[in-house]
Design an enzyme around this catalytic site. Structure first.
Site, PDB file in Angstrom:
ATOM      1  N   SER A   1       0.795  -1.133   0.036  1.00 35.72           N
ATOM      2  CA  SER A   1       0.043  -0.002   0.049  1.00 35.72           C
ATOM      3  C   SER A   1       0.940   1.403  -0.264  1.00 35.72           C
ATOM      4  O   SER A   1       1.770   1.500  -0.729  1.00 35.72           O
ATOM      5  CB  SER A   1      -0.988   0.105   1.032  1.00 35.72           C
ATOM      6  OG  SER A   1      -1.972   0.825   1.397  1.00 35.72           O
TER       7      SER A   1
ATOM      8  N   ASP B   1      -9.058  -5.937  -4.865  1.00 35.37           N
ATOM      9  CA  ASP B   1      -8.608  -4.625  -4.213  1.00 35.37           C
ATOM     10  C   ASP B   1      -9.018  -3.461  -5.205  1.00 35.37           C
ATOM     11  O   ASP B   1      -8.457  -3.386  -6.082  1.00 35.37           O
ATOM     12  CB  ASP B   1      -7.140  -4.703  -3.937  1.00 35.37           C
ATOM     13  CG  ASP B   1      -6.670  -3.528  -3.472  1.00 35.37           C
ATOM     14  OD1 ASP B   1      -7.260  -2.516  -3.141  1.00 35.37           O
ATOM     15  OD2 ASP B   1      -5.122  -3.533  -3.058  1.00 35.37           O
TER      16      ASP B   1
ATOM     17  N   HIS C   1      -8.157  -4.844  -0.475  1.00 35.86           N
ATOM     18  CA  HIS C   1      -7.069  -4.310   0.075  1.00 35.86           C
ATOM     19  C   HIS C   1      -6.316  -4.816   1.042  1.00 35.86           C
ATOM     20  O   HIS C   1      -5.301  -5.061   0.947  1.00 35.86           O
ATOM     21  CB  HIS C   1      -7.131  -2.720   0.200  1.00 35.86           C
ATOM     22  CG  HIS C   1      -5.749  -1.929   0.180  1.00 35.86           C
ATOM     23  ND1 HIS C   1      -5.253  -1.898  -0.804  1.00 35.86           N
ATOM     24  CD2 HIS C   1      -5.403  -1.263   1.238  1.00 35.86           C
ATOM     25  CE1 HIS C   1      -3.865  -1.117  -0.366  1.00 35.86           C
ATOM     26  NE2 HIS C   1      -4.070  -1.024   0.715  1.00 35.86           N
TER      27      HIS C   1
END
Lengths: 392, 392
Positions: free
Chosen positions: B149, B333, B366
């Protein structure tokens, strides 16, 4: 230039029992009608509205040029829902803040403003109230009931609550219920409103304040979910807001384009255009929308679930519908995706009902149902033309 | 049972110039290390953290059984990033609230808590600070830099800011920049915090309050975007919260399942399990996370955009990277979709760089980058095994 629309109000002194067990009495419904009702009242079309809309569906108000109804591109003389052929009724739902009885009106027993004490209303309650309005207007059966998003849920519910009163149901960009993610977004919006210190437990009217902070956040969240990722990237992308020019300066010439300026390096100033857009939408909304209405309408969305009384079996739930259906969905709508419309289509087909379905490849996300897309408009026009032939 | 981790702190008296033009001096970085550095310092792996994480990447703290690091499933003896082979460094970023210098610490000039005056820090600034920490630890070149991320953005930035100091970059569930929708969600979260009356312009510490309402909303929004629609439906769906039992009652037996109870018909009480989950996550977060840190970290996300200095051309931007790359993305995601990872892959291939790419079919959205997925773990393990062979 559109035609002139005139809002009307109908008073209902009698009691309306609600799904929750509570009831309303002495309430008003605001509505508008366009076109002329046939002598045999066979050409009526009811339009149900979604979250941020009202009975003002089409036309403009006298002397107010920019007051087009929210579906003015769809409904009017010569438009897809042609008011030269149909008698169209727009009605504002109970609990709204646009004319019908809602949280900012006084309770008939006490004379005190309802505020947070306005009873929770459901899609089914709205449909019952709409049916009573049609009774008063002398309309036994609708040529069609039509709605998008939450309005589509009402159209679907009409076919279950009053199957004999609906010949066609047109359900656009809707769903048979909300997903967990849909409920989650509603809940965040509600928490933003309820935890705003100016909310005062829903009785902010007494305090002369409005929970604007919460309403702004609620609207910003809503806006994100109405737009597709693609359309947001196309409209805003990562563009920076143009720098503010010194007062008195003319239009910037020859300077660097906004996107080439350096960042402001600020956490609170507006840096990107998307931020500016969202703040503007939030501010505007907080000026006119009622916080209690927002809670009520998002909860009506959460609660709608016709399959719930049938062990989750939508096919069983829709067995009682006898209307013919048109369903429309939009490929980039991630709030009420095509998959959700297809669930309804499947359940109707399982019941051997007459169903047409159009999945429109449009880039605009959920908002597409309010916009001019040639294929969408053409599907709607031909469906309503075929309805008109039934009574011509 | 994991190994014992020991947090450390390093003081940096010298000035760190920041991208914004501001600077920091007399700052501390909190960090942890696991494993043993080779005599030639060739086995170092730097782990960069995302929004809600810290230098405590793996292991547990002495006497605190449930204190596993946030990537303890990935890093440790015998794990995919094997600390029997690698010397792993976790470092807390500047501006954080978990140990390194941040908004709740005093400014060295005035002795006053920074609050909203803490300078805006960027991914590039964090990487510069991390590089100085490595200097102190005697590490000239990393075997690998690794992050998910926002951590993946730091890993990518390392290969551009210090190409000669990185042999491998492992970029998981990341993106070359944020989309308009990503920025929009960040902006709503920031507005919720900044408009909380307890925020006091970022100087709430002086007032002895915390803008918890805003932090709760920010976290609820975040949580929705970390999960996939599917996993939310599977975990929560439309399930109602079990009714509260009277005090002293035993576990409910024989009564109707929660989903068969009637609705509460309330706009403010918790009706659905997803609401309960989000409120709990929001409450917990608001107890420990700093509001100014939230603003700083989301802004660092917004600002990251290596292609910006190259007319938006990512291929040109990545030309200076010489590391070998592994990119990993997860099919569900929607925050940092596989499409975004593929943009990085394409730009690296355009530059004829050495790139491996794994697109993992995982349901968790995610959040998947933090979870145990057999295929994901196996990709990571084999990539790090191959790195280990280079210095074995």
């Amino acid at each position: 230039m559109s035609f002139i629309a005139t809002p009307q109000t109908m008073h209902f002194p009698e009691v309306l029992p609600l799904q929750s067990g509570a009831s309303l009495r002495d309430y008003h419904l605001a509505f508008e009608t366009y076109g002329t009702l046939n002598p045999d009242a066979s050409n009526a079309v009811l339009v149900c509205h979604a979250l941020n809309a009202s009975h003002h569906v089409a036309g403009v108000y006298e002397g107010q040029d920019k007051s087009e109804g929210w579906w003015d591109n769809m409904i009017g003389p010569g438009k897809p829902v042609d008011t030269d052929k149909f008698f169209v009724i727009g009605v504002n739902n109970l609990g709204s803040c646009f004319g019908s009885t809602g949280p900012m009106h006084p309770h008939p027993d006490t004379g005190e403003v309802y505020g947070a004490d306005f009873p929770v209303v459901t899609v089914e309650d709205w449909v019952n109230a709409q049916a009573r309005l049609l009774d008063r207007l002398g309309i036994t059966q609708l040529a069609a009931v039509l709605g998008g998003s939450l309005g589509g849920m009402q159209a679907l519910s009409w076919t279950l609550q009053y199957p004999e009163r609906v010949r066609h149901a047109v359900v656009v960009a809707s769903a048979p219920n909300l997903t967990a993610e849909n409920i989650a977004f509603n809940e965040v919006a509600r928490r933003a409103i309820v935890t705003d210190p100016d909310f005062h437990g829903g009785h902010f009217y007494r305090h002369g304040v409005i929970p604007k902070r919460g309403l702004r956040i609620a609207r910003m969240i809503g806006h994100i979910t109405y737009l597709s990722d693609d359309v947001m990237n196309e409209k805003f992308g990562r563009s920076l807001r143009a720098p503010t020019l010194p007062e008195g300066a003319g239009p910037a010439r020859g300077g660097p384009a906004p996107d080439l300026r350096d960042y402001l390096y600020s956490t609170q100033d507006i840096e990107f255009q998307i931020e500016s857009y969202l703040r503007y939408q939030g501010d505007k909304f907080s000026e006119y929308f009622d916080a209690n209405t927002y809670l009520l309408i998002t909860r009506a969305l959460d609660y709608f679930d016709p399959a719930r009384g049938h062990g989750g079996d939508l096919t069983q739930a829709l067995a009682r519908a006898t209307a013919k259906f048109l369903l429309v969905s939009f490929t980039t709508d991630w709030r009420f995706s095509p998959r959700r419309s297809r669930e309804i289509v499947k359940a109707l087909l399982d019941n051997r009902r007459h169903v047409s379905y159009a999945e429109i490849d449009a880039p605009h996300g959920h908002d597409a149902f309010l916009l001019d897309d040639a294929r969408y408009m053409s599907v709607m026009r031909s469906y309503f033309d075929s309805i008109a032939k039934e009574f011509a």
